[in-house]
Design a protein around this motif. Structure first.
Motif, mmCIF file in Angstrom:
data_model
loop_
_atom_site.group_PDB
_atom_site.id
_atom_site.type_symbol
_atom_site.label_atom_id
_atom_site.label_comp_id
_atom_site.label_asym_id
_atom_site.label_seq_id
_atom_site.Cartn_x
_atom_site.Cartn_y
_atom_site.Cartn_z
ATOM 1 N N GLU A 134 -59.202 31.885 -23.828
ATOM 2 C CA GLU A 134 -60.644 32.058 -23.774
ATOM 3 C C GLU A 134 -61.092 32.790 -22.511
ATOM 4 O O GLU A 134 -62.022 33.594 -22.544
ATOM 5 N N THR A 135 -60.441 32.521 -21.411
ATOM 6 C CA THR A 135 -60.816 33.161 -20.144
ATOM 7 C C THR A 135 -59.896 34.320 -19.775
ATOM 8 O O THR A 135 -60.192 35.073 -18.840
ATOM 9 N N ASN A 136 -58.754 34.442 -20.493
ATOM 10 C CA ASN A 136 -57.733 35.442 -20.166
ATOM 11 C C ASN A 136 -57.200 35.253 -18.742
ATOM 12 O O ASN A 136 -56.863 36.215 -18.053
ATOM 13 N N LEU A 137 -57.124 33.984 -18.335
ATOM 14 C CA LEU A 137 -56.619 33.648 -17.021
ATOM 15 C C LEU A 137 -55.487 32.629 -17.146
ATOM 16 O O LEU A 137 -55.354 31.959 -18.174
ATOM 17 N N TYR A 138 -54.692 32.535 -16.086
ATOM 18 C CA TYR A 138 -53.661 31.503 -16.013
ATOM 19 C C TYR A 138 -54.177 30.337 -15.177
ATOM 20 O O TYR A 138 -54.812 30.539 -14.129
ATOM 21 N N ASN A 139 -53.896 29.124 -15.620
ATOM 22 C CA ASN A 139 -54.255 27.919 -14.884
ATOM 23 C C ASN A 139 -52.992 27.230 -14.364
ATOM 24 O O ASN A 139 -51.988 27.156 -15.086
ATOM 25 N N LEU A 140 -53.064 26.758 -13.130
ATOM 26 C CA LEU A 140 -51.925 26.057 -12.551
ATOM 27 C C LEU A 140 -51.720 24.729 -13.271
ATOM 28 O O LEU A 140 -52.603 23.864 -13.273
ATOM 29 N N GLY A 141 -50.561 24.578 -13.906
ATOM 30 C CA GLY A 141 -50.277 23.356 -14.644
ATOM 31 C C GLY A 141 -49.427 22.365 -13.873
ATOM 32 O O GLY A 141 -49.619 21.154 -13.962
ATOM 33 N N GLU A 142 -48.495 22.895 -13.089
ATOM 34 C CA GLU A 142 -47.567 22.022 -12.342
ATOM 35 C C GLU A 142 -46.905 22.852 -11.252
ATOM 36 O O GLU A 142 -46.752 24.075 -11.380
ATOM 37 N N LYS A 143 -46.519 22.191 -10.181
ATOM 38 C CA LYS A 143 -45.748 22.853 -9.133
ATOM 39 C C LYS A 143 -44.781 21.848 -8.517
ATOM 40 O O LYS A 143 -45.003 20.639 -8.565
ATOM 41 N N SER A 144 -43.709 22.356 -7.965
ATOM 42 C CA SER A 144 -42.746 21.513 -7.273
ATOM 43 C C SER A 144 -42.271 22.237 -6.024
ATOM 44 O O SER A 144 -41.891 23.412 -6.088
ATOM 45 N N GLU A 145 -42.281 21.521 -4.918
ATOM 46 C CA GLU A 145 -41.830 22.087 -3.653
ATOM 47 C C GLU A 145 -40.384 21.729 -3.343
ATOM 48 O O GLU A 145 -39.874 22.099 -2.291
ATOM 49 N N SER A 146 -39.736 21.007 -4.252
ATOM 50 C CA SER A 146 -38.393 20.514 -3.935
ATOM 51 C C SER A 146 -37.366 20.709 -5.053
ATOM 52 O O SER A 146 -36.166 20.586 -4.799
ATOM 53 N N PHE A 147 -37.806 20.992 -6.275
ATOM 54 C CA PHE A 147 -36.832 21.007 -7.370
ATOM 55 C C PHE A 147 -35.925 22.238 -7.338
ATOM 56 O O PHE A 147 -34.761 22.164 -7.732
ATOM 57 N N ILE A 148 -36.430 23.367 -6.898
ATOM 58 C CA ILE A 148 -35.592 24.569 -6.829
ATOM 59 C C ILE A 148 -34.863 24.586 -5.494
ATOM 60 O O ILE A 148 -35.457 24.800 -4.439
ATOM 61 N N LEU A 149 -33.562 24.373 -5.539
ATOM 62 C CA LEU A 149 -32.762 24.277 -4.322
ATOM 63 C C LEU A 149 -32.642 25.636 -3.630
ATOM 64 O O LEU A 149 -32.533 26.671 -4.289
#
Length: 230
Positions: free
Chosen positions: A91-106
């Protein structure tokens, strides 16, 4: 021994990481990938796919700090990483932040090992798979690969499955574990790379509820069974 060494590596990294580095805020909404990469960071990897089953392609990013930081006096320089999951809003043609992780990607913070992060993919069923490997360029004959499967449900990314494979490059002996957290079953396979004979054992898993990206913050830190980590 493989699991013990892996866990010590990950835990020691996380302890130092939390003391010396502050992660930036991520925009809650944006038009494209660039809107979600803070100053001083760069895109390391990305994948597209429909995660929330609305028939529109979402985005998953792995970003990396451009500069290396010293975690503590005993560690090597490394570049911190973040996992960012974005939902596309038609509807907005935008991306919304759904989740983030500061530690999972080693991070890649050991010069005697290859980069632990291998890559990620999104299946046609919306399952996000993130893969790692541990391969020492010297000092060890063992190597392993591990993958984690997350599915978006109940407004969270639930860990529904995991697989790991270990092989001793000198002896040829290997072991493989496949976890299904939905059925609460574990399949263990052992054998030799030069033989078709394999030993397969099934076990039940004592799991009360599914872990999520919020509760399973770092690979190889969940003691799923006694002295057995994923």
């Amino acid at each position: 021994m493989k699991q013990i060494l892996t866990v010590l590596f990950v835990l020691s990294f996380g302890f130092a990481y939390g003391q010396n580095f502050l992660f930036p805020n991520i925009n809650a909404q944006g038009k494209d990938v660039e809107n979600f990469i803070p100053k001083g960071w760069m895109l390391l990897d990305s994948v597209q796919g429909d995660l929330n089953k609305d028939n529109f392609k979402d985005l998953v990013l792995v970003i990396q700090h451009k500069e290396s930081v010293l975690l503590d006096e005993y560690s090597e320089l490394t570049q911190p990483r973040m996992l960012i999951i974005l939902f596309y809003d038609n509807e907005t043609n935008l991306y919304n932040l759904g989740e983030k992780s500061e530690s999972f990607i080693l991070p890649h913070d050991d010069s005697y090992m290859t980069d632990p992060y291998v890559g990620m993919s999104i299946s046609n069923k919306g399952v996000l798979t993130i893969e790692f490997e541990f391969f020492a360029t010297m000092g060890s004959y063992g190597s392993s690969t591990s993958s984690y499967k997350f599915r978006y449900q109940n407004n969270e990314f639930a860990l529904i499955g995991a697989d790991d494979y270990y092989v001793h490059r000198a002896t040829g002996e290997f072991g493989e574990r496949s976890f299904n957290f939905l059925t609460k079953k574990l399949k263990v396979t052992e054998g030799h790379i030069d033989s078709d004979k394999k030993k397969v054992v099934w076990r039940d898993l004592d799991i009360k509820e599914l872990k999520t990206l919020k509760t399973f913050k770092r690979p190889f830190t969940w003691e799923i069974e006694k002295n057995s980590y994923i």
